[in-house]
Design a protein around this motif. Structure first.
Motif, PDB file in Angstrom:
ATOM      1  N   GLY A 178       0.832  -1.193   0.000  1.00 29.11           N
ATOM      2  CA  GLY A 178       0.000   0.000   0.000  1.00 29.11           C
ATOM      3  C   GLY A 178       0.868   1.244   0.000  1.00 29.11           C
ATOM      4  O   GLY A 178       1.955   1.261  -0.589  1.00 29.11           O
ATOM      5  N   PRO A 179       0.416   2.318   0.652  1.00 29.51           N
ATOM      6  CA  PRO A 179       1.217   3.549   0.724  1.00 29.51           C
ATOM      7  C   PRO A 179       2.616   3.339   1.270  1.00 29.51           C
ATOM      8  O   PRO A 179       3.559   4.012   0.848  1.00 29.51           O
ATOM      9  CB  PRO A 179       0.385   4.446   1.649  1.00 29.51           C
ATOM     10  N   VAL A 180       2.765   2.403   2.210  1.00 32.34           N
ATOM     11  CA  VAL A 180       4.104   2.174   2.765  1.00 32.34           C
ATOM     12  C   VAL A 180       5.051   1.618   1.699  1.00 32.34           C
ATOM     13  O   VAL A 180       6.273   1.847   1.763  1.00 32.34           O
ATOM     14  CB  VAL A 180       4.028   1.221   3.977  1.00 32.34           C
ATOM     15  N   THR A 181       4.521   0.911   0.705  1.00 27.20           N
ATOM     16  CA  THR A 181       5.360   0.395  -0.378  1.00 27.20           C
ATOM     17  C   THR A 181       5.979   1.547  -1.168  1.00 27.20           C
ATOM     18  O   THR A 181       7.161   1.512  -1.529  1.00 27.20           O
ATOM     19  CB  THR A 181       4.532  -0.495  -1.319  1.00 27.20           C
ATOM     20  N   VAL A 182       5.173   2.574  -1.430  1.00 25.40           N
ATOM     21  CA  VAL A 182       5.673   3.761  -2.124  1.00 25.40           C
ATOM     22  C   VAL A 182       6.679   4.501  -1.237  1.00 25.40           C
ATOM     23  O   VAL A 182       7.708   4.993  -1.709  1.00 25.40           O
ATOM     24  CB  VAL A 182       4.509   4.680  -2.517  1.00 25.40           C
ATOM     25  N   VAL A 229       2.049   5.957  16.587  1.00 30.84           N
ATOM     26  CA  VAL A 229       1.345   6.818  15.644  1.00 30.84           C
ATOM     27  C   VAL A 229      -0.092   6.346  15.458  1.00 30.84           C
ATOM     28  O   VAL A 229      -1.027   7.150  15.461  1.00 30.84           O
ATOM     29  CB  VAL A 229       2.093   6.831  14.293  1.00 30.84           C
ATOM     30  N   ASP A 230      -0.256   5.041  15.282  1.00 36.68           N
ATOM     31  CA  ASP A 230      -1.592   4.444  15.168  1.00 36.68           C
ATOM     32  C   ASP A 230      -1.927   3.813  16.515  1.00 36.68           C
ATOM     33  O   ASP A 230      -1.906   2.602  16.687  1.00 36.68           O
ATOM     34  CB  ASP A 230      -1.596   3.399  14.051  1.00 36.68           C
ATOM     35  N   PHE A 231      -2.261   4.657  17.488  1.00 38.26           N
ATOM     36  CA  PHE A 231      -2.382   4.223  18.879  1.00 38.26           C
ATOM     37  C   PHE A 231      -3.437   3.143  19.112  1.00 38.26           C
ATOM     38  O   PHE A 231      -3.248   2.286  19.995  1.00 38.26           O
ATOM     39  CB  PHE A 231      -2.683   5.425  19.778  1.00 38.26           C
ATOM     40  N   PRO A 232      -4.575   3.118  18.385  1.00 35.34           N
ATOM     41  CA  PRO A 232      -5.562   2.047  18.629  1.00 35.34           C
ATOM     42  C   PRO A 232      -5.007   0.638  18.480  1.00 35.34           C
ATOM     43  O   PRO A 232      -5.573  -0.313  19.022  1.00 35.34           O
ATOM     44  CB  PRO A 232      -6.641   2.334  17.576  1.00 35.34           C
ATOM     45  N   LEU A 233      -3.897   0.476  17.747  1.00 31.44           N
ATOM     46  CA  LEU A 233      -3.316  -0.856  17.590  1.00 31.44           C
ATOM     47  C   LEU A 233      -2.536  -1.298  18.816  1.00 31.44           C
ATOM     48  O   LEU A 233      -2.191  -2.480  18.940  1.00 31.44           O
ATOM     49  CB  LEU A 233      -2.366  -0.883  16.379  1.00 31.44           C
ATOM     50  N   TRP A 270      -5.936   1.156   6.409  1.00 29.38           N
ATOM     51  CA  TRP A 270      -5.491   2.510   6.084  1.00 29.38           C
ATOM     52  C   TRP A 270      -4.768   3.190   7.242  1.00 29.38           C
ATOM     53  O   TRP A 270      -3.717   3.818   7.023  1.00 29.38           O
ATOM     54  CB  TRP A 270      -6.664   3.352   5.588  1.00 29.38           C
ATOM     55  N   PRO A 271      -5.266   3.113   8.493  1.00 28.40           N
ATOM     56  CA  PRO A 271      -4.477   3.712   9.591  1.00 28.40           C
ATOM     57  C   PRO A 271      -3.076   3.120   9.707  1.00 28.40           C
ATOM     58  O   PRO A 271      -2.102   3.853   9.894  1.00 28.40           O
ATOM     59  CB  PRO A 271      -5.330   3.411  10.828  1.00 28.40           C
ATOM     60  N   TYR A 272      -2.977   1.796   9.565  1.00 30.07           N
ATOM     61  CA  TYR A 272      -1.667   1.147   9.670  1.00 30.07           C
ATOM     62  C   TYR A 272      -0.757   1.552   8.516  1.00 30.07           C
ATOM     63  O   TYR A 272       0.422   1.877   8.716  1.00 30.07           O
ATOM     64  CB  TYR A 272      -1.854  -0.370   9.687  1.00 30.07           C
ATOM     65  N   GLN A 273      -1.285   1.531   7.299  1.00 28.37           N
ATOM     66  CA  GLN A 273      -0.476   1.879   6.130  1.00 28.37           C
ATOM     67  C   GLN A 273      -0.014   3.338   6.184  1.00 28.37           C
ATOM     68  O   GLN A 273       1.157   3.642   5.910  1.00 28.37           O
ATOM     69  CB  GLN A 273      -1.279   1.631   4.854  1.00 28.37           C
ATOM     70  N   LEU A 274      -0.920   4.241   6.532  1.00 27.63           N
ATOM     71  CA  LEU A 274      -0.553   5.661   6.564  1.00 27.63           C
ATOM     72  C   LEU A 274       0.434   5.957   7.688  1.00 27.63           C
ATOM     73  O   LEU A 274       1.371   6.746   7.508  1.00 27.63           O
ATOM     74  CB  LEU A 274      -1.818   6.514   6.717  1.00 27.63           C
TER      75      LEU A 274
END
Length: 300
Positions: A178-182, A229-233, A270-274
């Motif tokens: 996803g975005p992390v790949t870019v 950054v993605d605190f819910p995780l 999306w939260p994880y990727q971003l």
């Protein structure tokens, strides 16, 4: 018009205009752009073909009715394996190739003393390298983004229709690309820029650039900074995997934290990727700033 005239801003462009320098960089890297585009087409074509196979599997399941899930379909194992192979080719390979390209091209700028042209013109060395690095980044990120979107569409289609063979590796097909790949491709360019500027030799940079790219990515994944950054995780992940490389596993060449990946739900994509992509871009920015600092110190 000669390169020196282009750099100095002579001709139609006024001094200080970035357009002549950008045109020079585009002409210099047009062969690289063609090779990257050709590679992207060769990687993307099988993804399209395999997506058509998923559509055929949906038709077969609809015809088989309730017996499909009970009897299973041998082709599902092959299709899932192909999906994993497709993902492995685009998860981190663009980042490693971008690191090699940016590193070698940067080192060659120093080895051939082409950068000395900037010292005698109105272009600063930092701007000279900045435009070249940005051009290489665009060359790699645009095809990588296209491949990531194509793969994500195929993976989510298979997952939405419950066609994937269940297993720990399947979770990675839906969350790894996803975005992390870019962002990893940008990290590769930044690592190549840093190592090429630091070493200024082609062969050492050829090894150091991809190694630094993988090492930075592995440290980011292993540190689990994404949870901040993605605190819910934060409350979903417990413990570390005992195997792999320092507790990390590989999806293609991409370092992965399987305990974290397997803790994600569909809504976490999306939260994880971003969040992951943002952290990678921060690391890339630090590498570029470090490279520019070295350039300014050596050309002061």
């Amino acid at each position: 018009m000669s390169p020196t005239a282009v750099i100095s801003g002579a001709g139609p462009a006024a001094p200080g205009n970035r357009a002549p320098l950008l045109r020079l960089a585009v002409r210099q890297y047009r062969i690289l752009a063609g090779l990257v585009l050709l590679s992207a087409l060769l990687v993307g074509a099988p993804i399209l073909l395999h997506h058509a196979d998923w559509a055929d599997a949906v038709v077969l399941r609809d015809r088989a009715g309730g017996y499909y899930r009970y009897l299973g379909h041998p082709g599902m194992y092959d299709l899932t394996g192909r999906l994993l192979d497709d993902g492995g080719r685009i998860s981190f390979q663009p980042a490693l190739l971008a690191a090699v390209a940016a590193g070698v091209l940067t080192a060659r700028e120093w080895e051939t003393r082409r950068v000395t042209l900037a010292l005698t013109q109105s272009v600063t060395p930092a701007r000279w390298f900045g435009v070249h690095w940005a051009t290489v980044a665009v060359i790699f990120t645009v095809p990588t983004l296209s491949l990531a979107m194509l793969y994500h569409h195929s993976a989510t289609y298979a997952a939405r229709h419950d066609l994937l063979v269940h297993g720990a590796a399947v979770q990675g097909t839906c969350f790894a690309i996803g975005p992390v790949t870019v962002a990893y491709a940008v990290l590769g360019v930044a690592a190549g820029a840093y190592t090429g500027t630091l070493l200024r030799r082609t062969w050492p940079t050829l090894i150091a650039a991809p190694a630094l790219t993988w090492l930075v990515a592995a440290v980011l994944v292993r540190s689990r900074l994404v949870l901040l950054v993605d605190f819910p995780l934060f409350g979903k992940v417990h413990g570390y995997h005992a195997g792999g490389i320092l507790g990390l596993q590989l999806f293609g060449a991409e370092p992965q934290d399987t305990y974290l990946i397997n803790s994600l739900d569909t809504g976490d994509y999306w939260p994880y990727q971003l969040a992951s992509g943002a952290l990678v871009l921060v690391a890339a920015a630090l590498l570029v700033l470090s490279a520019l600092r070295i350039v300014r110190r050596r050309t002061a």
